[in-house]
Design a protein around this motif. Structure first.
Motif, PDB file in Angstrom:
ATOM      1  N   SER A  36       0.808  -1.214   0.000  1.00 48.93           N
ATOM      2  CA  SER A  36       0.000   0.000   0.000  1.00 48.93           C
ATOM      3  C   SER A  36       0.846   1.272   0.000  1.00 48.93           C
ATOM      4  O   SER A  36       0.431   2.279  -0.568  1.00 48.93           O
ATOM      5  CB  SER A  36      -0.957   0.006   1.188  1.00 48.93           C
ATOM      6  OG  SER A  36      -0.250  -0.132   2.381  1.00 48.93           O
ATOM      7  N   SER A  52      -0.794  -4.647   2.862  1.00 49.98           N
ATOM      8  CA  SER A  52      -2.195  -4.930   3.127  1.00 49.98           C
ATOM      9  C   SER A  52      -2.442  -6.384   2.736  1.00 49.98           C
ATOM     10  O   SER A  52      -2.116  -6.786   1.619  1.00 49.98           O
ATOM     11  CB  SER A  52      -3.069  -3.990   2.304  1.00 49.98           C
ATOM     12  OG  SER A  52      -4.415  -4.272   2.529  1.00 49.98           O
ATOM     13  N   SER A  56      -7.642 -10.758   6.255  1.00 50.79           N
ATOM     14  CA  SER A  56      -6.901 -10.130   7.353  1.00 50.79           C
ATOM     15  C   SER A  56      -6.676 -11.066   8.533  1.00 50.79           C
ATOM     16  O   SER A  56      -5.868 -10.760   9.406  1.00 50.79           O
ATOM     17  CB  SER A  56      -7.627  -8.865   7.815  1.00 50.79           C
ATOM     18  OG  SER A  56      -8.931  -9.182   8.242  1.00 50.79           O
ATOM     19  N   ASP A  96      -0.378  -2.653   7.189  1.00 51.67           N
ATOM     20  CA  ASP A  96      -1.223  -1.491   6.948  1.00 51.67           C
ATOM     21  C   ASP A  96      -2.655  -1.890   7.281  1.00 51.67           C
ATOM     22  O   ASP A  96      -3.282  -2.650   6.545  1.00 51.67           O
ATOM     23  CB  ASP A  96      -1.115  -1.039   5.494  1.00 51.67           C
ATOM     24  CG  ASP A  96      -1.922   0.205   5.216  1.00 51.67           C
ATOM     25  OD1 ASP A  96      -2.234   0.929   6.184  1.00 51.67           O
ATOM     26  OD2 ASP A  96      -2.234   0.457   4.046  1.00 51.67           O
TER      27      ASP A  96
END
Length: 111
Positions: A36, A52, A56, A96
């Motif tokens: 990112s 990123s 996640s 990030d």
């Protein structure tokens, strides 16, 4: 304040690192790693790379794996930018989490 040279080198490193991660994640299906942002120190010796990761849930595990293989990634990067840069900066990887932050704000606004 970032100089023009730092900005150019940041863009170059971001482009090449994203290509390296794209090639590596093509082997592992279901995981996407994107670069990112890249911030280069004024003396061009250290580059902070913000990653990123999708999904996640695997982000911490992948970040540790990337940090462990930082020397290999730096070598691959040096092979790609050897004609543009004299010395390849040391790479420091960070997660990030701005997308998670935005998602959290959206959820708070909806409720």
């Amino acid at each position: 304040m970032e100089t023009t040279r730092q900005a150019k080198i940041s863009r170059l490193l971001q482009k090449e690192l994203s290509e390296i991660f794209r090639q590596q994640t093509a082997k592992t299906h279901g995981v996407i790693i994107s670069v990112s942002a890249v911030r280069v120190s004024p003396d061009l010796s250290v580059a902070k790379v913000y990653l990123s990761v999708f999904p996640s849930e695997k982000s911490q595990e992948l970040l540790e794996s990337i940090k462990n293989s930082a020397k290999t990634i730096r070598y691959d990067l040096a092979q790609k930018v050897r004609y543009q840069l004299r010395k390849t900066p040391e790479l420091a990887f960070y997660l990030d989490d701005s997308l998670d932050y935005l998602e959290n704000i959206d959820n708070l606004l909806k409720s």
